[in-house]
Design an enzyme around this catalytic site. Sequence first.
Site, short mmCIF file in Angstrom:
data_model
loop_
_atom_site.label_atom_id
_atom_site.label_comp_id
_atom_site.label_asym_id
_atom_site.label_seq_id
_atom_site.Cartn_x
_atom_site.Cartn_y
_atom_site.Cartn_z
N HIS A 22 44.48 46.59 32.11
CA HIS A 22 44.25 45.42 32.95
C HIS A 22 42.78 45.32 33.37
CE1 HIS A 22 48.52 44.14 34.14
NE2 HIS A 22 48.64 45.04 33.19
N ASP A 112 44.27 39.90 39.47
CA ASP A 112 45.30 40.20 38.47
C ASP A 112 46.56 39.42 38.85
OD1 ASP A 112 47.19 41.52 36.77
OD2 ASP A 112 45.91 43.30 36.78
#
Length: 453
Positions: A22, A112
Amino acid sequence: MEREQGPTLTHVVVLSFPIQGHINPMLQFSKRLASKGLKVTLLSTNSIVKSMEGQASSVTIEPIADDSGEYPTVETMEAYTERFKVMFSHSLEDLIERNKSIGYATKLVVYDSILPWALEVAKQHGVGGAPFITQSCTIAAIFYHLFQGRITLPLQVSEVSLPSLPLLRIDDMPSFISQPDLYPLLLRLCVDQFHNFHEVNWVFCSSFDKLEEEVVSWISSQWPIKNIGPTIPSMYLDKRLKDDKNYDLSLFKPNVDACMKWLDLKETGTVVYVSFGSLAALGVEQMEEVALGLKRSNKYFLWVVRETETKKLPTNFIEETTERGLVVTWCPQLEVLSHKAIGCFVTHCGWNSTLEALSLGVPLVAMPQWTDQTTNSKFVMDVWKIGIRVKVDDKGMVTREEIELCINEVMGEKREEMKRHAIKWKKLAIEALDEGGSSDKNIDEFVEKITHT
């Protein structure tokens, strides 16, 4: 070309969930924003920040306050994210005040997408928010359909038909959907990310328009999607970002010299590269089948087996294959994939690895393990036509014979066809981020908007 810092002194904060798959795409996006004149701060945990010291000079890397250093696991995810939320709130407030004192206005938090609470935290501090999806647009669309109630779990059908997507078998669906009882918390994270998408002006995605044209068109009617990828270092794409040669983060130490010197001795297109990423763990029996499949293929191979996984290798396998194989605990994947010796990539089809292969023109043998990898594999084989997906037997095992067969197809009879498709996608990936390309325009439009509001 990099633009000098403009007079607007606009500051953007980037918040990723602290796992490598990520952080890497969000850090690459941060570098792109910095090259366009924004001040960008990536907030992460102490352990991540320490591993990046001296890297990514165009982006400020700061630790989140009061971080315990604990690494999240599936079991601890819920408690971890709650504590992460509190830590982020304190750090964001401190960051806003510090930047205000030196003349920077914090305009936005790019967060995110699996941390949707970051939008509320940002708003509490007078700052906007924009989610960043670290998977494909296709995966986002599938989970959005589940969020909207268009998919009912558990699945009662053998095939799923969704707008803008090819017909998907159950084993083509993300594993959190095909096997919803296995990871209920992770399934909830994937679904809940959409609950406040209607409140944002931008939704960034680590993809590019021509790779997923139909689904991007459909998503655009639902929320303000902006593809900004492929999110890999500029040196491997448009080459417009100076010194952007790597991700600046690797939680494992790569055997760079050993890998590259070994590859330099091999002829063009003769090596099978094998890696299942930073998280996937194969069972002992499956590791043996992979090992013996590589052995039977009679091809040169470079296999990444993480240190924690080496004990699963068959006895004497490394000694018996020294003439044709090299087993390392980690490697510089981009350097390896771009090396002329690589003929194909045996991969779990995580989204970052899939994008890297697409961007570098490398055909794939897809061996998905879980989460989005099954769906990515479907597209690799049937939509982008750059690889073959392995078949599993009735015990869920990929046999040595199947691995040998797939490698020999990709390196043999289907080689020219797959290489042709792979080169097509490589050109389109470079085009997307080059000056005036779709992703470059999306980034420019965002920067223009954020600096004038």
